[in-house]
Design a protein around this motif. Structure first.
Motif, mmCIF file in Angstrom:
data_model
loop_
_atom_site.group_PDB
_atom_site.id
_atom_site.type_symbol
_atom_site.label_atom_id
_atom_site.label_comp_id
_atom_site.label_asym_id
_atom_site.label_seq_id
_atom_site.Cartn_x
_atom_site.Cartn_y
_atom_site.Cartn_z
ATOM 1 N N GLY A 1 -19.040 79.526 -0.894
ATOM 2 C CA GLY A 1 -19.030 79.140 -2.301
ATOM 3 C C GLY A 1 -18.953 77.643 -2.496
ATOM 4 O O GLY A 1 -19.617 77.080 -3.377
ATOM 5 N N VAL A 2 -18.136 76.988 -1.684
ATOM 6 C CA VAL A 2 -18.042 75.520 -1.770
ATOM 7 C C VAL A 2 -19.381 74.888 -1.418
ATOM 8 O O VAL A 2 -19.854 73.958 -2.095
ATOM 9 N N LEU A 3 -20.019 75.389 -0.359
ATOM 10 C CA LEU A 3 -21.321 74.862 0.047
ATOM 11 C C LEU A 3 -22.359 75.063 -1.055
ATOM 12 O O LEU A 3 -23.122 74.145 -1.399
ATOM 13 N N GLN A 4 -22.385 76.265 -1.647
ATOM 14 C CA GLN A 4 -23.332 76.530 -2.725
ATOM 15 C C GLN A 4 -23.046 75.653 -3.939
ATOM 16 O O GLN A 4 -23.974 75.134 -4.580
ATOM 17 N N THR A 5 -21.771 75.456 -4.266
ATOM 18 C CA THR A 5 -21.413 74.602 -5.405
ATOM 19 C C THR A 5 -21.913 73.179 -5.209
ATOM 20 O O THR A 5 -22.528 72.584 -6.111
ATOM 21 N N LEU A 6 -21.642 72.610 -4.040
ATOM 22 C CA LEU A 6 -22.007 71.219 -3.777
ATOM 23 C C LEU A 6 -23.517 71.004 -3.864
ATOM 24 O O LEU A 6 -23.987 70.031 -4.485
ATOM 25 N N PHE A 7 -24.291 71.907 -3.274
ATOM 26 C CA PHE A 7 -25.733 71.681 -3.233
ATOM 27 C C PHE A 7 -26.436 72.125 -4.512
ATOM 28 O O PHE A 7 -27.539 71.656 -4.793
ATOM 29 N N THR A 8 -25.791 73.000 -5.290
ATOM 30 C CA THR A 8 -26.316 73.260 -6.627
ATOM 31 C C THR A 8 -26.101 72.031 -7.499
ATOM 32 O O THR A 8 -27.005 71.595 -8.227
ATOM 33 N N ALA A 9 -24.913 71.433 -7.418
ATOM 34 C CA ALA A 9 -24.627 70.215 -8.175
ATOM 35 C C ALA A 9 -25.542 69.068 -7.749
ATOM 36 O O ALA A 9 -25.901 68.209 -8.575
ATOM 37 N N ALA A 10 -25.944 69.053 -6.468
ATOM 38 C CA ALA A 10 -26.832 67.991 -5.990
ATOM 39 C C ALA A 10 -28.171 67.998 -6.722
ATOM 40 O O ALA A 10 -28.826 66.947 -6.854
ATOM 41 N N LEU A 11 -28.588 69.165 -7.225
ATOM 42 C CA LEU A 11 -29.858 69.266 -7.948
ATOM 43 C C LEU A 11 -29.835 68.516 -9.272
ATOM 44 O O LEU A 11 -30.886 68.298 -9.888
ATOM 45 N N LEU A 12 -28.657 68.094 -9.716
ATOM 46 C CA LEU A 12 -28.573 67.270 -10.926
ATOM 47 C C LEU A 12 -29.225 65.910 -10.716
ATOM 48 O O LEU A 12 -29.520 65.197 -11.681
ATOM 49 N N GLY A 13 -29.469 65.548 -9.470
ATOM 50 C CA GLY A 13 -30.126 64.280 -9.166
ATOM 51 C C GLY A 13 -31.640 64.326 -9.200
ATOM 52 O O GLY A 13 -32.301 63.312 -8.978
ATOM 53 N N LEU A 14 -32.238 65.492 -9.488
ATOM 54 C CA LEU A 14 -33.696 65.607 -9.508
ATOM 55 C C LEU A 14 -34.311 64.726 -10.594
ATOM 56 O O LEU A 14 -33.760 64.589 -11.693
ATOM 57 N N GLY A 15 -35.473 64.153 -10.267
ATOM 58 C CA GLY A 15 -36.213 63.352 -11.229
ATOM 59 C C GLY A 15 -37.497 64.029 -11.646
ATOM 60 O O GLY A 15 -37.747 65.188 -11.295
ATOM 61 N N ASP A 16 -38.347 63.307 -12.387
ATOM 62 C CA ASP A 16 -39.569 63.910 -12.928
ATOM 63 C C ASP A 16 -40.810 63.616 -12.095
ATOM 64 O O ASP A 16 -41.929 63.785 -12.570
ATOM 65 N N GLY A 17 -40.623 63.205 -10.836
ATOM 66 C CA GLY A 17 -41.752 62.957 -9.944
ATOM 67 C C GLY A 17 -41.678 63.817 -8.700
ATOM 68 O O GLY A 17 -40.600 64.296 -8.316
ATOM 69 N N ARG A 18 -42.829 64.017 -8.041
ATOM 70 C CA ARG A 18 -42.860 64.889 -6.857
ATOM 71 C C ARG A 18 -42.153 64.285 -5.657
ATOM 72 O O ARG A 18 -41.906 64.958 -4.660
ATOM 73 N N SER A 19 -41.814 63.000 -5.757
ATOM 74 C CA SER A 19 -41.065 62.368 -4.669
ATOM 75 C C SER A 19 -39.668 62.963 -4.533
ATOM 76 O O SER A 19 -38.998 62.755 -3.513
ATOM 77 N N TRP A 20 -39.219 63.714 -5.553
ATOM 78 C CA TRP A 20 -37.899 64.338 -5.497
ATOM 79 C C TRP A 20 -37.921 65.707 -4.835
ATOM 80 O O TRP A 20 -36.889 66.379 -4.766
ATOM 81 N N MET A 21 -39.072 66.117 -4.305
ATOM 82 C CA MET A 21 -39.152 67.424 -3.651
ATOM 83 C C MET A 21 -38.219 67.529 -2.454
ATOM 84 O O MET A 21 -37.694 68.616 -2.151
ATOM 85 N N TRP A 22 -37.999 66.408 -1.775
ATOM 86 C CA TRP A 22 -37.108 66.457 -0.600
ATOM 87 C C TRP A 22 -35.709 66.931 -0.996
ATOM 88 O O TRP A 22 -35.088 67.708 -0.266
ATOM 89 N N LEU A 23 -35.221 66.466 -2.160
ATOM 90 C CA LEU A 23 -33.894 66.867 -2.604
ATOM 91 C C LEU A 23 -33.869 68.354 -2.944
ATOM 92 O O LEU A 23 -32.922 69.062 -2.594
ATOM 93 N N LEU A 24 -34.891 68.840 -3.616
ATOM 94 C CA LEU A 24 -34.944 70.262 -3.955
ATOM 95 C C LEU A 24 -34.953 71.118 -2.701
ATOM 96 O O LEU A 24 -34.242 72.121 -2.611
ATOM 97 N N LEU A 25 -35.764 70.734 -1.713
ATOM 98 C CA LEU A 25 -35.879 71.528 -0.491
ATOM 99 C C LEU A 25 -34.566 71.535 0.299
ATOM 100 O O LEU A 25 -34.116 72.591 0.772
#
Length: 486
Positions: free
Chosen positions: A360-384
């Motif tokens: 749960g802690v791991l899922q929480t941290l990396f779900t929250a990390a998705l708040l850093g996504l931007g509007d360009g495809r260069s952010w695909m690395w973060l999503l993956l």
């Protein structure tokens, strides 16, 4: 009572033919491996069915003449039956035979899939989806209870449940990918047809491998309890399914949810009075069952709805095609397989509670990390990266939940326990998308890419907060439990 043929235990040291489940072999025999493969194949197929039509819905609607307003019923009719009847069929499996219900459900699933693939009008397709949902409600708890009673508590069961959890979660992701591939290369009809050979293969082999399992004394089925809980669950699931279309404050949604709550309260009142309750309150009163299912509900609600949110991000913000968006979730699928493979070892070392919390802690941290996504495809690395690591964490929670919620119960209660666990899973899947859709839509201030991204980030933040709530409830209310054997 054993659910596997006596030959399954015949080659294990110190285990004679006809051994009871409690003296099952400490290692997988060839026959046990075949039992495991058959049950996992069926569960994987059912998980695929939850998402295989998502990408194909517009194509199906155009081909069969569905109006846009009625298109959602292709998914809703399936989800209603799959979630609403699961608890009832889980108990029916205990009373009338797990193998009988498992095989009968597969027959219905294969036939409904064939009819769905051949459908020429909306009415036939919806009828096929209804029977697919009913078959799923029968096969899933029956198959899972066959799995838990085939393997004793400890490393073998944890390994089997780990594989089951990984394949079910991977199946949800695979369905999105497979649906896009089949629709693009062949036809949406193959999203139905693909079930038929799998069902036939399991039906051909299973009767010679899996032995019937039922109690020596068959108690009377609690009909009032069955009716009230089934109608209550149907009303609740229907309310959540309608929320995405009509909004949370609409009359159909509020009336449906209110009716569901009333019916569930009636169900609990009935269970206190009948001599042979559908769900003994003593079982619901066990911390492992109650809080284990809370953790499972949150795990399924958050991860499946996160797939929905990221699908919108990929298509609406980054401009991916439906097939491209589906393929992007292959990394999440790999994460769930990794999580499912390491979860049994983690449970054996630190116990199911610690595994739940860690995941749960791991899922929480990396779900929250998705708040850093931007509007360009260069952010695909973060999503993956985030979906992979979050998938690992989510699967640690799911396997921990399955082990917790089905442990410490007698064999004659396994159908009930697995029915509750399956109901939790399917309600979580059904609830997650409308909840997150409503949150994201309400937070969008316009229709531009930045507006859509802003709304999605609000929903992602809520998603992460719900996962964190699950971590806290597990930490506070679950008792620690280690595997009995290493």
């Amino acid at each position: 009572m054993s659910v596997i043929d006596s030959e399954a235990a015949g080659t294990a040291p110190g285990v004679g033919p006809g051994a009871a489940v409690g003296t099952a072999p400490a290692e997988l025999t060839p026959r046990l491996r075949l039992v495991l493969v058959l049950l996992l194949a069926a569960q994987f197929m059912l998980a695929v069915d939850f998402s295989i039509l998502n990408v194909a819905l517009p194509v199906i609607g155009e081909g069969l003449g569905f109006s846009l307003a009625h298109l959602q019923w292709i998914a809703t009719s399936f989800a209603l039956c799959a979630a609403g009847f699961t608890l009832l069929f889980g108990r029916v499996a205990d009373l009338f035979g797990r193998r009988r219900l498992f095989l009968g459900g597969l027959v219905v699933l294969g036939a409904a899939s064939l009819v769905g693939g051949l459908a020429q009008n909306p009415e036939t397709l919806i009828a096929a989806r209804v029977f697919q949902g009913l078959a799923t409600a029968a096969v899933t708890p029956a198959g899972l209870s066959l799995l838990t009673t085939s393997f004793p508590e400890g490393p073998l069961r944890e390994k089997a449940l780990g594989l089951n959890g990984a394949l079910m979660s991977a199946g949800f992701t695979t369905g999105a990918i497979l649906g896009g591939v089949l629709t693009d290369l062949l036809s949406w009809r193959w999203a139905f047809f693909v079930n038929v050979p799998v069902a036939l293969a399991v039906l051909f082999v299973a009767p010679t491998v899996i032995k019937e399992s039922r109690p020596d004394e068959r108690p009377k089925l609690d009909v009032p309890g069955a009716v009230s809980v089934t109608l209550g669950l149907l009303a609740v699931v229907f309310g959540f399914a309608q929320a995405g279309e009509h909004g949370w404050g609409s009359s159909p949604v509020l009336l449906s949810l209110a009716a569901g709550v009333v019916l569930l309260l009636v169900f609990f009142a009935v269970e206190r009075r009948v001599s042979a309750p559908l769900v003994p309150l003593s079982v619901l009163g066990k911390r492992s069952v109650a809080w284990g299912n809370v953790a499972g509900l949150i795990a399924f609600l958050t991860e499946t709805s996160l797939v929905f949110l990221m699908t919108l991000y990929l298509q609406e913000v980054l401009g991916f095609s439906p097939l491209g968006a589906g393929l992007s979730f292959g990394v999440l699928g790999i994460g769930t397989v990794v999580g499912g493979s390491i979860a049994p070892k983690a449970i054996g070392r630190v116990g199911s509670k610690a595994t739940l919390i860690t995941g749960g802690v791991l899922q929480t941290l990396f779900t929250a990390a998705l708040l850093g996504l931007g509007d360009g495809r260069s952010w695909m690395w973060l999503l993956l990266v985030a979906t992979f690591a979050g998938g690992v964490g989510n699967m640690l929670v799911i396997v921990g939940f399955m082990v917790t919620a089905t442990s410490g119960l007698a064999d004659h209660e396994q159908g009930l326990a697995t029915g509750l666990a399956t109901m939790t899973q399917q309600i979580g899947i059904t609830m997650g998308t409308p909840i997150m859709s409503a949150i994201a839509t309400a937070a969008m201030t316009g229709s531009g890419d930045s507006d859509i991204l802003g709304g999605l980030k609000v929903a992602v933040a809520v998603n992460a907060a719900i996962v964190l709530l699950g971590v806290l409830t597990s930490a506070l209310f679950l008792r620690g439990a280690r595997s009995r054997a290493k």
